[in-house]
Design an enzyme around this catalytic site. Structure first.
Site, PDB file in Angstrom:
ATOM      1  N   ASP A  96       0.854  -1.187   0.000  1.00 17.04           N
ATOM      2  CA  ASP A  96       0.000   0.000   0.000  1.00 17.04           C
ATOM      3  C   ASP A  96       0.893   1.240   0.000  1.00 17.04           C
ATOM      4  O   ASP A  96       2.112   1.149   0.120  1.00 17.04           O
ATOM      5  CB  ASP A  96      -0.971  -0.013   1.175  1.00 17.04           C
ATOM      6  CG  ASP A  96      -0.267  -0.058   2.519  1.00 17.04           C
ATOM      7  OD1 ASP A  96       0.958   0.156   2.559  1.00 17.04           O
ATOM      8  OD2 ASP A  96      -0.936  -0.308   3.528  1.00 17.04           O
ATOM      9  N   SER A  97       0.291   2.405  -0.146  1.00 20.39           N
ATOM     10  CA  SER A  97       1.083   3.619  -0.338  1.00 20.39           C
ATOM     11  C   SER A  97       1.551   4.257   0.960  1.00 20.39           C
ATOM     12  O   SER A  97       2.406   5.135   0.956  1.00 20.39           O
ATOM     13  CB  SER A  97       0.259   4.647  -1.107  1.00 20.39           C
ATOM     14  OG  SER A  97      -0.803   5.127  -0.292  1.00 20.39           O
ATOM     15  N   GLN A 193     -11.576   7.234  -5.034  1.00 24.16           N
ATOM     16  CA  GLN A 193     -12.184   7.729  -3.804  1.00 24.16           C
ATOM     17  C   GLN A 193     -13.540   8.384  -4.129  1.00 24.16           C
ATOM     18  O   GLN A 193     -14.013   8.289  -5.246  1.00 24.16           O
ATOM     19  CB  GLN A 193     -11.242   8.717  -3.107  1.00 24.16           C
ATOM     20  CG  GLN A 193      -9.977   8.090  -2.526  1.00 24.16           C
ATOM     21  CD  GLN A 193     -10.246   7.287  -1.252  1.00 24.16           C
ATOM     22  OE1 GLN A 193     -11.381   7.185  -0.774  1.00 24.16           O
ATOM     23  NE2 GLN A 193      -9.184   6.706  -0.693  1.00 24.16           N
ATOM     24  N   GLY A 220     -11.591   4.062   0.635  1.00 25.12           N
ATOM     25  CA  GLY A 220     -12.574   4.807   1.399  1.00 25.12           C
ATOM     26  C   GLY A 220     -13.794   4.020   1.803  1.00 25.12           C
ATOM     27  O   GLY A 220     -14.817   4.590   2.192  1.00 25.12           O
ATOM     28  N   ASP A 270      -8.052  -7.329   0.865  1.00 22.85           N
ATOM     29  CA  ASP A 270      -7.077  -7.533   1.937  1.00 22.85           C
ATOM     30  C   ASP A 270      -7.660  -7.015   3.229  1.00 22.85           C
ATOM     31  O   ASP A 270      -8.526  -6.142   3.230  1.00 22.85           O
ATOM     32  CB  ASP A 270      -5.776  -6.768   1.650  1.00 22.85           C
ATOM     33  CG  ASP A 270      -5.891  -5.308   2.082  1.00 22.85           C
ATOM     34  OD1 ASP A 270      -5.365  -4.965   3.158  1.00 22.85           O
ATOM     35  OD2 ASP A 270      -6.536  -4.517   1.368  1.00 22.85           O
ATOM     36  N   CYS A 313      -6.983 -27.612  12.777  1.00 22.19           N
ATOM     37  CA  CYS A 313      -8.158 -28.448  13.026  1.00 22.19           C
ATOM     38  C   CYS A 313      -7.828 -29.938  12.963  1.00 22.19           C
ATOM     39  O   CYS A 313      -8.482 -30.749  13.619  1.00 22.19           O
ATOM     40  CB  CYS A 313      -9.268 -28.087  12.040  1.00 22.19           C
ATOM     41  SG  CYS A 313      -9.971 -26.451  12.355  1.00 22.19           S
TER      42      CYS A 313
END
Length: 381
Positions: A96-97, A193, A220, A270, A313
């Site tokens: 990400d930025s 956005q 957003g 994500d 499990c």
């Protein structure tokens, strides 16, 4: 003309829902979509090894520009040969930025046209992050998919604030594209956005599509708005994005939102949700949420989810895992984290199979009924 570093191949569209089955091709391999990306904020998915992530068939993971800039520093990662070599992960990585962290972690920030002045959340030092700096850091990290530096507006925000924010994000996106030094082996995505305002989402999407990025994120959302608003925004936003490029919904990871997002044309997701709740002993199962710390599991010697074939499990009981979590043993967190990540990655495999068979709508109804999402008092994460 050189081929983009990241490309999207559409395989099939679900006749029942319109959801897309595809493949994203990157310099470090390809992965099928819709896909969930485990989050490795600081060059590691908390408590998991790269080998374990491969065991559960994670096709791509996410790392965080802001945190790696602070520690250990992008120069050190570059010196190590890039993020893939630094963390021993040979599959695709998205970074990400840093924009979201600047706006969420720092209480003292000043937004200017050049970038954002803020304080380091670790020691209070003054920092400045701009589109150019975000590109420099991500170029040093060497991720397959980079994100443009955008403004992350608060929710809710007024129309006038959002309009100014959208236009600033577009200007910053142009600067990111101009500053990007490695387009031949790193794909740069733009971020749409606009909050819940349909005309502003359209304004943002049209401006970014004109810039011709190899992929687009929808930002957003999942910032406090009700689920029905998120779904409505997706319904009018995804059709604005090119069909021949991947669409990424940022910060979404609850099972219902993954399915609903896929139905609305999203390819990539994500979220820190599965790893974060795992550390508190909250687990995703085929029959709903399970809080293993609860007293009723003290003598429960069954697996977390009898329908799950993950390492946790197959080998350990609810009673044992409850004991580990209550005594704050790291192994307990490893077991719960493994299960939750496996659960979501397996869920996306089931979503992809349902698209192949043109029955994602039916799958959604069956899953929601079994999981308990259809109940009025359903507990979400």
């Amino acid at each position: 003309m050189t081929k983009p570093a990241v490309t999207y191949e559409l395989i099939k569209t679900c006749k029942q829902t319109g959801a897309r089955l595809g493949i994203v091709h990157t310099p470090h391999g390809s992965f099928e979509t819709p896909a969930f990306m485990p989050v490795g904020t600081q060059a590691t998915v908390k408590t998991m090894s790269p080998e374990e992530l491969k065991e559960m068939n994670a096709g791509i993971i996410l790392s965080n520009t802001y945190h790696l800039w602070l520690r250990p520093g992008n120069e050190i990662v570059k010196e190590a040969g890039g993020l893939h070599k630094f963390m021993n992960w040979d599959r695709p990585i998205l970074t990400d930025s840093g924009g979201f962290q600047v706006f969420s972690l720092s209480q003292f920030r000043k937004i200017e046209e050049e970038g954002v002045h803020f304080r380091n959340h670790l020691n209070g030092d003054k920092l400045f992050l701009s589109p150019e700096k975000a590109m420099e850091i991500q170029n040093d990290l060497g991720s397959d998919i980079m994100m443009a530096f955008d403004e992350c507006p608060p929710y809710p925000a007024t129309y006038d604030y959002m309009l100014a924010s959208v236009d600033r994000t577009t200007r910053w996106a142009k600067r990111c594209k101009e500053a990007h030094q490695r387009p031949e082996d790193q794909g740069l995505f733009g971020i749409v956005q606009g909050g819940e305002y349909e005309d502003l989402r359209k304004r943002s999407a049209e401006a970014l599509v004109e810039l011709d990025f190899p992929g687009y994120a929808i930002g957003g959302l999942s910032v406090g708005e009700p689920k029905d608003i998120m779904n409505r925004v997706l319904e009018f936003t995804t059709p604005l994005l090119p069909t021949n490029k991947p669409r990424y919904l940022m910060g979404v990871g609850s099972p219902d939102s993954l399915i609903d997002g896929a139905i609305r044309g999203v390819d990539m997701f994500d979220c820190v949700l599965p790893t974060r709740i795992a550390r508190n002993g909250t687990l995703m199962t085929s029959e709903g949420r399970l809080v293993v710390k609860n007293a009723k599991y003290a003598r429960d010697f069954s697996p977390i989810d009898p329908n799950c074939d993950c390492y946790t499990c197959k080998n350990y009981t609810r009673a044992y895992i409850r004991h580990l979590i209550r005594t704050e043993e790291t192994f307990g967190i490893r077991l719960t984290t493994y299960h939750n990540l496996h659960f979501l990655l397996k869920l996306m495999e089931q979503v992809r199979q349902a698209i192949r068979e043109d029955r994602l709508g039916d799958f959604r109804e069956e899953f929601f009924e079994k999981y308990g999402f259809n109940k009025p008092d359903a507990k979400n994460f």
